[in-house]
Write a protein that holds these residues in place. Structure first.
Motif, mmCIF file in Angstrom:
data_model
loop_
_atom_site.group_PDB
_atom_site.id
_atom_site.type_symbol
_atom_site.label_atom_id
_atom_site.label_comp_id
_atom_site.label_asym_id
_atom_site.label_seq_id
_atom_site.Cartn_x
_atom_site.Cartn_y
_atom_site.Cartn_z
ATOM 1 N N GLU A 32 -4.581 -5.822 8.605
ATOM 2 C CA GLU A 32 -3.927 -7.120 8.745
ATOM 3 C C GLU A 32 -4.450 -8.113 7.710
ATOM 4 O OE1 GLU A 32 -4.435 -8.357 12.786
ATOM 5 O OE2 GLU A 32 -2.858 -7.022 13.553
ATOM 6 N N ALA A 33 -5.766 -8.106 7.495
ATOM 7 C CA ALA A 33 -6.356 -9.013 6.512
ATOM 8 C C ALA A 33 -5.895 -8.673 5.094
ATOM 9 C CB ALA A 33 -7.877 -8.969 6.597
ATOM 10 N N ALA A 34 -5.663 -7.387 4.844
ATOM 11 C CA ALA A 34 -5.249 -6.949 3.512
ATOM 12 C C ALA A 34 -3.737 -6.982 3.318
ATOM 13 C CB ALA A 34 -5.772 -5.535 3.248
ATOM 14 N N GLY A 35 -2.995 -7.196 4.393
ATOM 15 C CA GLY A 35 -1.546 -7.271 4.290
ATOM 16 C C GLY A 35 -0.862 -5.934 4.114
ATOM 17 N N ILE A 36 -1.460 -4.874 4.698
ATOM 18 C CA ILE A 36 -0.852 -3.537 4.637
ATOM 19 C C ILE A 36 -0.802 -2.970 6.045
ATOM 20 C CG2 ILE A 36 -1.612 -3.097 2.271
ATOM 21 C CD1 ILE A 36 -3.911 -1.449 3.380
ATOM 22 N N SER A 37 -0.098 -1.867 6.223
ATOM 23 C CA SER A 37 -0.002 -1.268 7.548
ATOM 24 C C SER A 37 -1.277 -0.501 7.884
ATOM 25 C CB SER A 37 1.200 -0.325 7.630
ATOM 26 O OG SER A 37 0.948 0.864 6.889
ATOM 27 N N ALA A 49 -3.630 8.788 0.201
ATOM 28 C CA ALA A 49 -2.734 7.852 -0.477
ATOM 29 C C ALA A 49 -3.546 7.102 -1.519
ATOM 30 C CB ALA A 49 -2.106 6.880 0.520
ATOM 31 N N THR A 50 -2.900 6.749 -2.606
ATOM 32 C CA THR A 50 -3.559 6.036 -3.690
ATOM 33 C C THR A 50 -3.034 4.608 -3.741
ATOM 34 O OG1 THR A 50 -3.720 8.073 -4.968
ATOM 35 C CG2 THR A 50 -4.035 6.012 -6.160
ATOM 36 N N PRO A 51 -3.865 3.625 -3.420
ATOM 37 C CA PRO A 51 -3.396 2.236 -3.444
ATOM 38 C C PRO A 51 -3.270 1.715 -4.863
ATOM 39 C CG PRO A 51 -5.746 2.283 -3.001
ATOM 40 C CD PRO A 51 -5.289 3.723 -3.028
ATOM 41 N N ALA A 52 -2.355 0.789 -5.052
ATOM 42 C CA ALA A 52 -2.304 0.067 -6.320
ATOM 43 C C ALA A 52 -3.588 -0.739 -6.450
ATOM 44 C CB ALA A 52 -1.091 -0.866 -6.336
ATOM 45 N N LEU A 53 -3.961 -1.070 -7.674
ATOM 46 C CA LEU A 53 -5.179 -1.857 -7.861
ATOM 47 C C LEU A 53 -5.099 -3.190 -7.125
ATOM 48 C CD1 LEU A 53 -5.896 -1.228 -11.645
ATOM 49 C CD2 LEU A 53 -7.238 -0.412 -9.705
ATOM 50 N N THR A 54 -3.899 -3.776 -7.065
ATOM 51 C CA THR A 54 -3.722 -5.020 -6.328
ATOM 52 C C THR A 54 -4.082 -4.833 -4.859
ATOM 53 O OG1 THR A 54 -1.849 -5.482 -7.760
ATOM 54 C CG2 THR A 54 -2.109 -6.883 -5.841
ATOM 55 N N THR A 55 -3.593 -3.751 -4.262
ATOM 56 C CA THR A 55 -3.881 -3.477 -2.858
ATOM 57 C C THR A 55 -5.358 -3.198 -2.648
ATOM 58 O OG1 THR A 55 -1.660 -2.608 -2.508
ATOM 59 C CG2 THR A 55 -3.344 -1.949 -0.912
ATOM 60 N N LEU A 56 -5.973 -2.438 -3.570
ATOM 61 C CA LEU A 56 -7.393 -2.154 -3.454
ATOM 62 C C LEU A 56 -8.212 -3.439 -3.496
ATOM 63 C CD1 LEU A 56 -9.568 0.019 -3.197
ATOM 64 C CD2 LEU A 56 -9.650 0.115 -5.697
#
Length: 199
Positions: A32-37, A49-56
């Protein structure tokens, strides 16, 4: 393809999980804090799964650290990077290799990488503040912008507002190499980097 990087350097997901558990945070709290499921974060932690650098960077911010806690913060000595000593890292099990080209100096605003993208890779669709440009050095790449898929090949380039939903895929049978430059402060080297990481 032999990337020249050992298997031990691939497992960023395990480091994310260890940090989350050390802080006694649940998958749901961090996602929730990171804005992902929550399901996607679970896949990342298991290196499925490989996150985008933005997501990481958003996951790192949710865990109270910088992205360098997971990939090692490169420290270029000056404005030159050498091909045989250039800082490199991988994310997840997909073996997308990042080679950092940029240096850090007062007033710098750009991050720059060479990405080596193996066949079968597909990124998430993401958007964030800033702008990006990339140039395809070799191979072919499917670039998605606002839902429109465009096949790019060696010599093609793109320049776009990073707030637009974008992502990459390499469904082809050859490795692709891309020269990427953007304003996202991934390592928090520049003033205001912590604010950007938390977007």
């Amino acid at each position: 393809m032999d990337t020249g990087i050992t298997q031990d350097e691939l497992w960023i997901g395990g480091m994310i999980r260890a940090r989350r558990q050390k802080l006694e945070l649940t998958l749901q709290e961090v996602s929730e804090a990171a804005g992902i499921s929550t399901g996607y974060l679970s896949l990342i932690e298991r290196d499925k799964a490989t996150p985008a650098l933005t997501t990481l960077s958003r996951i790192a911010a949710a865990l109270g650290v910088g992205i360098d806690a997971f990939v090692g913060k490169p420290q270029p000595a000056d404005c030159i990077t050498r091909a045989d000593t250039r800082p490199q890292f991988l994310l997840g099990a997909s073996k997308v290799r990042y080679e950092r080209l940029g240096a850090v100096f007062p007033g710098s605003e750009l991050s720059c990488f060479i990405l080596t993208i193996e066949p079968g890779y597909s990124s998430e669709q993401t958007g964030h503040a800033g702008e990006e440009t990339f140039y395809v050095l070799s191979g072919r790449l499917d670039f998605t912008l606002d839902g429109q898929v465009m096949e790019l090949q060696a010599g093609d380039s793109a320049h776009y507002d990073s707030t637009r939903a974008h992502g990459w895929a390499n469904p082809h049978d050859e490795v692709a190499q891309v020269l990427w430059t953007g304003t996202l402060d991934l390592f928090g080297d520049r003033a205001g980097g912590s604010e950007q990481r938390a977007e």
